[in-house]
Design a protein around this motif. Structure first.
Motif, PDB file in Angstrom:
ATOM      1  N   ALA A 183       0.823  -1.218   0.000  1.00 55.12           N
ATOM      2  CA  ALA A 183       0.000   0.000   0.000  1.00 55.12           C
ATOM      3  C   ALA A 183       0.857   1.270   0.000  1.00 55.12           C
ATOM      4  O   ALA A 183       0.317   2.377  -0.083  1.00 55.12           O
ATOM      5  N   LEU A 184       2.182   1.114   0.106  1.00 52.90           N
ATOM      6  CA  LEU A 184       3.053   2.294   0.165  1.00 52.90           C
ATOM      7  C   LEU A 184       3.561   2.673  -1.221  1.00 52.90           C
ATOM      8  O   LEU A 184       3.689   1.819  -2.111  1.00 52.90           O
ATOM      9  N   ALA A 185       3.839   3.955  -1.392  1.00 59.70           N
ATOM     10  CA  ALA A 185       4.271   4.478  -2.692  1.00 59.70           C
ATOM     11  C   ALA A 185       5.664   3.960  -3.045  1.00 59.70           C
ATOM     12  O   ALA A 185       6.463   3.645  -2.150  1.00 59.70           O
ATOM     13  N   PRO A 186       5.972   3.897  -4.356  1.00 62.15           N
ATOM     14  CA  PRO A 186       7.355   3.587  -4.756  1.00 62.15           C
ATOM     15  C   PRO A 186       8.306   4.571  -4.095  1.00 62.15           C
ATOM     16  O   PRO A 186       7.960   5.733  -3.890  1.00 62.15           O
ATOM     17  N   GLY A 187       9.512   4.072  -3.753  1.00 62.28           N
ATOM     18  CA  GLY A 187      10.463   4.944  -3.050  1.00 62.28           C
ATOM     19  C   GLY A 187      10.324   4.837  -1.536  1.00 62.28           C
ATOM     20  O   GLY A 187      11.078   5.480  -0.801  1.00 62.28           O
ATOM     21  N   SER A 188       9.354   4.037  -1.072  1.00 63.22           N
ATOM     22  CA  SER A 188       9.208   3.801   0.369  1.00 63.22           C
ATOM     23  C   SER A 188      10.293   2.823   0.841  1.00 63.22           C
ATOM     24  O   SER A 188      10.929   2.141   0.035  1.00 63.22           O
ATOM     25  N   TYR A 189      10.461   2.756   2.138  1.00 65.55           N
ATOM     26  CA  TYR A 189      11.503   1.904   2.716  1.00 65.55           C
ATOM     27  C   TYR A 189      10.923   0.990   3.793  1.00 65.55           C
ATOM     28  O   TYR A 189       9.873   1.290   4.381  1.00 65.55           O
ATOM     29  N   LEU A 190      11.650  -0.095   4.045  1.00 66.74           N
ATOM     30  CA  LEU A 190      11.299  -1.027   5.119  1.00 66.74           C
ATOM     31  C   LEU A 190      12.540  -1.255   5.976  1.00 66.74           C
ATOM     32  O   LEU A 190      13.568  -1.727   5.480  1.00 66.74           O
ATOM     33  N   PHE A 191      12.426  -0.895   7.252  1.00 72.83           N
ATOM     34  CA  PHE A 191      13.552  -1.063   8.184  1.00 72.83           C
ATOM     35  C   PHE A 191      13.192  -2.120   9.212  1.00 72.83           C
ATOM     36  O   PHE A 191      12.124  -2.053   9.842  1.00 72.83           O
ATOM     37  N   ILE A 192      14.080  -3.095   9.377  1.00 72.93           N
ATOM     38  CA  ILE A 192      13.804  -4.232  10.278  1.00 72.93           C
ATOM     39  C   ILE A 192      15.046  -4.534  11.119  1.00 72.93           C
ATOM     40  O   ILE A 192      16.171  -4.507  10.612  1.00 72.93           O
ATOM     41  N   THR A 193      14.824  -4.842  12.398  1.00 72.29           N
ATOM     42  CA  THR A 193      15.846  -5.546  13.173  1.00 72.29           C
ATOM     43  C   THR A 193      15.201  -6.821  13.716  1.00 72.29           C
ATOM     44  O   THR A 193      13.989  -6.859  13.959  1.00 72.29           O
ATOM     45  N   ASP A 194      16.031  -7.850  13.876  1.00 71.43           N
ATOM     46  CA  ASP A 194      15.481  -9.135  14.335  1.00 71.43           C
ATOM     47  C   ASP A 194      16.581  -9.924  15.055  1.00 71.43           C
ATOM     48  O   ASP A 194      17.774  -9.663  14.853  1.00 71.43           O
ATOM     49  N   PHE A 195      16.167 -10.880  15.871  1.00 69.78           N
ATOM     50  CA  PHE A 195      17.119 -11.791  16.531  1.00 69.78           C
ATOM     51  C   PHE A 195      17.657 -12.767  15.489  1.00 69.78           C
ATOM     52  O   PHE A 195      16.880 -13.346  14.723  1.00 69.78           O
ATOM     53  N   VAL A 196      18.972 -12.980  15.508  1.00 68.53           N
ATOM     54  CA  VAL A 196      19.572 -13.834  14.500  1.00 68.53           C
ATOM     55  C   VAL A 196      20.086 -15.143  15.112  1.00 68.53           C
ATOM     56  O   VAL A 196      20.404 -15.198  16.304  1.00 68.53           O
ATOM     57  N   ASP A 197      20.134 -16.145  14.271  1.00 66.41           N
ATOM     58  CA  ASP A 197      20.659 -17.461  14.655  1.00 66.41           C
ATOM     59  C   ASP A 197      21.800 -17.821  13.707  1.00 66.41           C
ATOM     60  O   ASP A 197      21.557 -18.208  12.566  1.00 66.41           O
ATOM     61  N   THR A 198      23.036 -17.611  14.194  1.00 62.57           N
ATOM     62  CA  THR A 198      24.184 -18.068  13.401  1.00 62.57           C
ATOM     63  C   THR A 198      24.883 -19.212  14.132  1.00 62.57           C
ATOM     64  O   THR A 198      26.059 -19.471  13.927  1.00 62.57           O
ATOM     65  N   GLY A 199      24.125 -19.848  15.034  1.00 63.24           N
ATOM     66  CA  GLY A 199      24.634 -21.035  15.709  1.00 63.24           C
ATOM     67  C   GLY A 199      25.356 -20.753  17.015  1.00 63.24           C
ATOM     68  O   GLY A 199      26.028 -21.642  17.557  1.00 63.24           O
ATOM     69  N   GLU A 200      25.220 -19.515  17.528  1.00 65.31           N
ATOM     70  CA  GLU A 200      25.946 -19.199  18.765  1.00 65.31           C
ATOM     71  C   GLU A 200      25.095 -19.458  20.006  1.00 65.31           C
ATOM     72  O   GLU A 200      23.897 -19.128  20.026  1.00 65.31           O
ATOM     73  N   PRO A 201      25.725 -19.986  21.056  1.00 68.85           N
ATOM     74  CA  PRO A 201      24.963 -20.329  22.272  1.00 68.85           C
ATOM     75  C   PRO A 201      24.220 -19.129  22.875  1.00 68.85           C
ATOM     76  O   PRO A 201      23.090 -19.277  23.349  1.00 68.85           O
ATOM     77  N   LEU A 202      24.823 -17.926  22.857  1.00 76.53           N
ATOM     78  CA  LEU A 202      24.167 -16.779  23.494  1.00 76.53           C
ATOM     79  C   LEU A 202      22.882 -16.381  22.738  1.00 76.53           C
ATOM     80  O   LEU A 202      21.927 -15.887  23.342  1.00 76.53           O
ATOM     81  N   GLN A 203      22.867 -16.613  21.436  1.00 75.92           N
ATOM     82  CA  GLN A 203      21.643 -16.333  20.657  1.00 75.92           C
ATOM     83  C   GLN A 203      20.525 -17.266  21.130  1.00 75.92           C
ATOM     84  O   GLN A 203      19.376 -16.857  21.309  1.00 75.92           O
ATOM     85  N   LYS A 204      20.886 -18.505  21.358  1.00 78.08           N
ATOM     86  CA  LYS A 204      19.908 -19.491  21.846  1.00 78.08           C
ATOM     87  C   LYS A 204      19.434 -19.109  23.256  1.00 78.08           C
ATOM     88  O   LYS A 204      18.268 -19.307  23.614  1.00 78.08           O
ATOM     89  N   GLN A 205      20.356 -18.556  24.050  1.00 81.98           N
ATOM     90  CA  GLN A 205      19.989 -18.114  25.406  1.00 81.98           C
ATOM     91  C   GLN A 205      18.962 -16.975  25.342  1.00 81.98           C
ATOM     92  O   GLN A 205      18.066 -16.885  26.170  1.00 81.98           O
ATOM     93  N   MET A 206      19.135 -16.081  24.356  1.00 80.09           N
ATOM     94  CA  MET A 206      18.194 -14.976  24.201  1.00 80.09           C
ATOM     95  C   MET A 206      16.805 -15.534  23.869  1.00 80.09           C
ATOM     96  O   MET A 206      15.791 -15.083  24.405  1.00 80.09           O
ATOM     97  N   GLU A 207      16.787 -16.529  23.005  1.00 79.44           N
ATOM     98  CA  GLU A 207      15.509 -17.149  22.646  1.00 79.44           C
ATOM     99  C   GLU A 207      14.883 -17.798  23.875  1.00 79.44           C
ATOM    100  O   GLU A 207      13.682 -17.651  24.142  1.00 79.44           O
ATOM    101  N   ARG A 208      15.720 -18.480  24.642  1.00 78.85           N
ATOM    102  CA  ARG A 208      15.215 -19.173  25.836  1.00 78.85           C
ATOM    103  C   ARG A 208      14.611 -18.173  26.820  1.00 78.85           C
ATOM    104  O   ARG A 208      13.544 -18.413  27.397  1.00 78.85           O
ATOM    105  N   ALA A 209      15.292 -17.030  27.012  1.00 75.89           N
ATOM    106  CA  ALA A 209      14.782 -16.002  27.926  1.00 75.89           C
ATOM    107  C   ALA A 209      13.412 -15.510  27.462  1.00 75.89           C
ATOM    108  O   ALA A 209      12.483 -15.352  28.261  1.00 75.89           O
TER     109      ALA A 209
END
Ligand code: SAM
Length: 275
Positions: A183-209
């Motif tokens: 529904a947005l005009a051409p030239g619009s933007y989408l900005f996202i941040t998200d939790f990532v999984d690259t196989g590190e234990p602390l990332q899994k800990q964040m998910e667990r929390a």
């Protein structure tokens, strides 16, 4: 309204269960949270001692993204969904540092955000705060307040910052975002941040929390996060860890991913442009 643990105080919300907005506020050191939220935040800190730093770096990346969008991309309208409680520097403040006429529509499904957003509104008539749900994207598009505030015939930056992790892939969050981007005009933007999984234990800990405190907060592979951008091209440096994401200076002397602290490899940011 003051937060309280006291039984004689009625804030108008159910404070017995933690909410995402209030736990995040607690992690950022805010005051708009209650005992159950602080317990939720404590669980995050137990599993990820630097979870508060993650939240701060997420906000810092948001500000860098907004600065790029206003200064370099010429954006002056923001639709910030899952905006969270007002904190030190919000989207409109970051935008107005560069363009005082920039506007923002804040959307959150937690009613505390509207209640506290009113204070923000009183001082700034270029912002609105609406209670609505990303899971019902058409209701956001049809919302009269938003329609009156933002000009959908011109580019808008859609901010979905720190929100995808709260939805399971089975819910198909990308389809909700697609409905809005369409529904947005051409030239619009989408900005996202998200939790990532690259196989590190602390990332899994964040998910667990997240799963133990809020019942959500899943991590995803970079490939899967890339799909959030719906095939639109990413602005350099592309999808990267927050501490390496500088869209105004993609050649900045950023640390190698391996040199980041482990907590700095929990969130990634990306910004895409609609053709
Ligand atoms: N965007 C802010 C940031 O990155 O600093 C806040 C992120 S906070 C982790 C996520 C926010 O999304 C919370 O305020 C929460 O209430 C809101 N939220 C969660 N589910 C939502 C939904 N279905 N629709 C709209 N907002 C939602």
């Amino acid at each position: 309204m003051a937060p309280s643990d006291g039984s004689d105080y009625d804030p108008g919300f159910d404070t017995s269960q933690p909410t995402i907005a209030r736990v995040y506020d607690a992690l950022l050191g805010g005051k708009d949270n209650f005992a159950a939220d602080r317990e939720g935040a404590a669980l995050y800190l137990k599993y990820v001692p630097d979870a508060g730093r993650c939240a701060i770096e997420n906000r810092e990346a948001l500000v860098r993204g907004v600065h790029y969008l206003v200064r370099t991309a010429g954006i002056d309208q923001f639709l910030d969904i899952g905006s969270g409680l007002p904190t030190q520097k919000n989207t409109h403040q970051a935008a107005q540092e560069i363009n005082p006429d920039a506007k923002a529509a804040y959307v959150d499904n937690d009613p505390i955000v509207l209640a506290h957003g009113r204070a923000l509104l009183a001082t700034n008539n270029s912002t609105i705060v609406v209670t609505a749900d990303l899971r019902e994207p058409q209701s956001i598009l049809d919302n009269e307040e938003i329609r009156n505030h933002l000009d959908f015939s011109r580019p808008i930056a859609l901010m979905v910052v720190g929100l995808h992790m709260h939805f399971h892939d089975d819910e198909k969050p990308d389809e909700w975002v697609r409905t809005i981007m369409d529904a947005l005009a051409p030239g619009s933007y989408l900005f996202i941040t998200d939790f990532v999984d690259t196989g590190e234990p602390l990332q899994k800990q964040m998910e667990r929390a997240g799963l133990e405190s809020l019942g959500n907060g899943w991590i995803r592979t970079p490939e899967r996060i890339t799909q959030h951008f719906l095939g639109m091209p990413l602005v350099p440096p592309g999808l990267d860890f927050l501490a390496r994401w500088f869209p105004e200076d993609p050649d900045a002397d950023v640390p190698a991913a391996d040199d980041l602290a482990a907590y700095q490899r929990i969130l990634m940011a990306g910004l895409a442009k609609k053709a």
